[in-house]
Design a protein around this motif. Structure first.
Motif, mmCIF file in Angstrom:
data_model
loop_
_atom_site.group_PDB
_atom_site.id
_atom_site.type_symbol
_atom_site.label_atom_id
_atom_site.label_comp_id
_atom_site.label_asym_id
_atom_site.label_seq_id
_atom_site.Cartn_x
_atom_site.Cartn_y
_atom_site.Cartn_z
ATOM 1 N N GLY A 277 27.396 -15.368 -21.378
ATOM 2 C CA GLY A 277 26.915 -14.663 -22.567
ATOM 3 C C GLY A 277 25.539 -14.056 -22.348
ATOM 4 N N GLU A 278 24.689 -14.749 -21.603
ATOM 5 C CA GLU A 278 23.364 -14.201 -21.292
ATOM 6 C C GLU A 278 23.499 -12.939 -20.445
ATOM 7 O OE1 GLU A 278 19.216 -15.530 -19.034
ATOM 8 O OE2 GLU A 278 20.906 -16.933 -19.217
ATOM 9 N N THR A 279 24.413 -12.958 -19.492
ATOM 10 C CA THR A 279 24.637 -11.771 -18.668
ATOM 11 C C THR A 279 25.133 -10.604 -19.513
ATOM 12 O OG1 THR A 279 25.153 -13.150 -16.748
ATOM 13 C CG2 THR A 279 25.894 -10.877 -16.680
ATOM 14 N N ILE A 280 26.022 -10.881 -20.454
ATOM 15 C CA ILE A 280 26.528 -9.830 -21.338
ATOM 16 C C ILE A 280 25.392 -9.228 -22.157
ATOM 17 C CG2 ILE A 280 28.019 -9.378 -23.322
ATOM 18 C CD1 ILE A 280 29.915 -11.526 -22.217
ATOM 19 N N SER A 281 24.541 -10.088 -22.721
ATOM 20 C CA SER A 281 23.424 -9.583 -23.526
ATOM 21 C C SER A 281 22.459 -8.750 -22.689
ATOM 22 C CB SER A 281 22.681 -10.761 -24.176
ATOM 23 O OG SER A 281 23.510 -11.437 -25.098
ATOM 24 N N SER B 288 23.170 -7.029 -20.098
ATOM 25 C CA SER B 288 23.787 -5.780 -19.629
ATOM 26 C C SER B 288 23.565 -4.628 -20.602
ATOM 27 C CB SER B 288 25.293 -6.006 -19.422
ATOM 28 O OG SER B 288 25.953 -6.196 -20.671
ATOM 29 N N TRP B 289 23.348 -4.930 -21.899
ATOM 30 C CA TRP B 289 23.146 -3.855 -22.864
ATOM 31 C C TRP B 289 21.818 -3.140 -22.672
ATOM 32 C CZ3 TRP B 289 27.326 -2.343 -25.054
ATOM 33 C CH2 TRP B 289 28.334 -3.246 -25.389
ATOM 34 N N LEU B 290 20.922 -3.705 -21.887
ATOM 35 C CA LEU B 290 19.640 -3.043 -21.631
ATOM 36 C C LEU B 290 19.770 -1.910 -20.628
ATOM 37 C CD1 LEU B 290 17.325 -6.188 -21.331
ATOM 38 C CD2 LEU B 290 17.355 -4.526 -23.210
ATOM 39 N N PHE B 291 20.860 -1.848 -19.906
ATOM 40 C CA PHE B 291 21.026 -0.874 -18.828
ATOM 41 C C PHE B 291 22.112 0.133 -19.185
ATOM 42 C CE2 PHE B 291 19.611 -4.910 -17.074
ATOM 43 C CZ PHE B 291 18.483 -4.518 -16.374
ATOM 44 N N PRO B 292 22.083 1.313 -18.560
ATOM 45 C CA PRO B 292 23.146 2.297 -18.808
ATOM 46 C C PRO B 292 24.497 1.791 -18.332
ATOM 47 C CG PRO B 292 21.234 3.311 -17.748
ATOM 48 C CD PRO B 292 21.019 1.830 -17.675
#
Length: 417
Positions: free
Chosen positions: A28-32, A34-38
Motif C-alpha cells: 500500500g505504501e508503494t501504491i501511495s 506511485s501517485w507522485l510520479f507520472p
C-alpha cells in the motif's frame, strides 16, 4: 525454553499472519508513493471499414484502414501536498503494521514462556501430590491396622480415608493442566497438539532473575503497542493534511505521442506523427458537503488516534506498576514459604530420629512427612507464580525476547529499544 521460543518465533501462525499484514502495508505504501510520479502507458488501435459497395447502391462511406500507436503520459501535479500527505500516511501505517507484528511476536513469546513454566510447575506439583497421596495411603493402612486391635475408632478411619481421597482427587486436575500446557505450546510453535508428548521440559531448578524496570521513557521506546499507536497517530495527522488539501485545486497533465497511418478506398494516405498535450485544473465549488465531511472524518480519526495513544501510555504504565507489585509481593511470599519448607524439613528429621530411637510411633512421623510435603506444594506453587509474574513483567516492559526477532524487524527499532 529457549529452543521453544525460537521455534515459535519462526513457525507460529499468528506471527506469520502479522507478517503478511506488514507485507500488504508495504505494498500500500508503494501504491501511495506511485501517485507522485507520472504514469506512462502505450496504446494501439486498428480499424478496417468495408462499405459493401454494389452496382445498385451508391457507396455511402469509403473503405478505410487505420492503424495507430501512441505513448500516453499522465501526471497529477501535487500542488497542495495531498499526494505527499497520503504517502506519509501510508509509510506511517506500514511502520504501525511492523510494530504490530513485533507486538504479536512478544505475545507469542510470552505465551510460550507462561505455558512452559505452568507445565514445569504442574509436573513438580504432580510429583509432590503423588507423594502426599502415597503417604496418606500409608496412614490409612496404619489406622485400619490400629482399628483392628482396638487402638483406633471408626472416626479415625473415616478421617484418614477422607484425607487419602482428597490427595488422590488433586492429581487429575494437575495432569489436565500439564497436558493442556503441552498442547498449547505445541500449537504456539507451529506443531499439532497430538505431538505435545515430545515437549519435555528441563528438570533443573529455574530461578527468576532480578528485573531492572528502567524509566518510563525507555518503556515508550520499547513497547510495540505504544510504538504502533504512535505510528498510527502520525498516519492520522498525515490523513488530516490530506483531507485539508481537498479544498485546493488539482492540476492534471496528459500527453500522447504516436504515429498513425490511413488508407481510404485502397489509396494510401501515408503515415503521420501526432502529439496531443492538455492540462486540466479542477477545484471543488459545490459537492453537497462532501469535502467538509471528509475533513470532519479525518479530524475525528486524528483525535481518536491521539486518545488511543494517551490511553496506551497510561495502560502501559499501569501494567508495569501492577507487574512490579505482583512480583515484589510474590518474592516475599516465596521467601516465607521457603523458610517454612525448611522448618518442615527439619521437623521431619527430628521425627525420623525419634521414631528410630523408639520414642514415638509411626503416625507422628507420617504427620511430619505430610506437613513437609504440604509445605513443598505451597513452595512449588509460589515458585511457579514467581516465574509467571516475571514473564508478565517482561511483557509489560515490552522487551526481553528481541534476540529472537528477525534482522529486518530488529532494524526498524531505534538503537535504544
Amino acid at each position: 525454553l529457549s529452543n521453544l521460543v525460537h521455534r515459535a518465533a519462526q513457525e507460529n501462525r499468528d506471527i506469520k499472519i502479522a507478517a503478511e499484514r506488514v507485507r500488504a502495508a508495504r505494498a500500500g505504501e508503494t501504491i501511495s508513493r506511485s501517485w507522485l510520479f507520472p504514469s506512462v502507458g502505450v496504446s494501439a488501435m486498428g480499424l478496417k471499414q468495408d462499405s459493401g459497395y454494389s452496382s445498385f447502391v451508391r457507396q455511402a462511406t469509403p473503405d478505410a484502414k487505420v492503424a495507430a500507436g501512441a505513448v500516453d503520459v499522465s501526471w497529477e501535479v501535487d500542488l497542495s501536498g495531498r499526494l505527499r500527505a497520503g504517502t506519509t500516511a501510508a509509510a506511517a501505517e506500514t511502520l504501525a503494521a511492523a510494530h504490530g507484528e513485533r507486538g504479536v511476536r512478544l505475545l507469542v513469546m510470552t505465551d510460550v514462556a507462561t505455558n512452559y513454566f505452568t507445565l514445569v510447575g504442574a509436573l513438580r506439583q504432580l510429583e509432590t501430590v503423588r507423594a502426599i497421596a502415597a503417604a496418606q495411603d500409608e496412614t490409612l493402612r496404619l489406622v485400619r491396622a490400629r482399628q483392628r486391635v482396638g487402638l483406633a475408632t471408626d472416626f479415625d478411619v473415616e478421617r484418614a480415608q477422607t484425607d487419602a481421597s482428597r490427595a488422590h482427587a488433586a492429581i487429575p486436575p494437575l495432569e489436565t493442566l500439564a497436558a493442556v500446557s503441552r498442547h498449547r505450546i505445541a500449537v504456539l510453535i507451529g506443531d499439532q497438539a497430538f505431538s505435545a508428548a515430545n515437549i519435555v521440559p528441563w528438570n533443573g531448578k529455574v530461578v527468576a532473575p532480578p528485573v531492572q524496570p528502567g524509566q518510563p521513557a525507555a518503556l515508550l521506546e520499547r513497547r510495540p503497542d505504544l510504538l504502533a499507536a504512535q505510528a498510527q497517530l502520525d498516519a492520522a495527522n498525515a490523513r488530516r493534511q490530506q483531507a485539508q488539501a481537498e479544498w485546493f485545486p488539482r492540476l492534471f497533465l496528459n500527453a500522447a505521442f504516436g504515429r498513425q497511418s490511413v488508407e481510404l478506398n485502397a489509396v494510401d494516405l501515408g503515415a503521420t506523427r501526432f502529439t496531443n498535450v492538455f492540462g486540466l485544473l479542477a477545484m471543488p465549488i459545490f459537492n453537497a458537503g462532501r469535502t467538509q465531511a471528509i475533513n470532519v472524518a479525518a479530524e475525528s480519526a486524528q483525535s481518536e488516534a491521539m486518545l488511543r495513544y494517551e490511553h496506551g501510555i497510561v495502560r502501559a504504565l499501569e501494567d508495569v506498576e501492577n507487574a512490579l507489585v505482583a512480583l515484589q509481593d510474590e518474592r516475599r511470599r516465596d521467601a516465607t514459604l521457603q523458610s517454612a519448607a525448611a522448618s518442615a524439613e527439619a521437623a521431619l528429621g527430628r521425627a525420623q530420629s525419634l521414631y528410630e530411637r523408639g520414642q514415638t510411633d509411626l503416625l507422628p512421623l507420617l504427620d511430619a512427612q505430610r506437613a513437609r510435603l504440604g509445605m513443598r506444594v505451597s513452595a512449588n506453587d509460589s515458585n511457579t507464580q514467581l516465574l509467571l509474574d516475571t514473564v508478565q513483567l517482561y511483557k509489560a516492559l515490552g522487551g526481553g525476547w528481541q534476540v529472537f526477532e528477525p534482522a529486518a524487524a530488529s532494524a526498524t527499532r531505534s538503537p535504544n529499544s
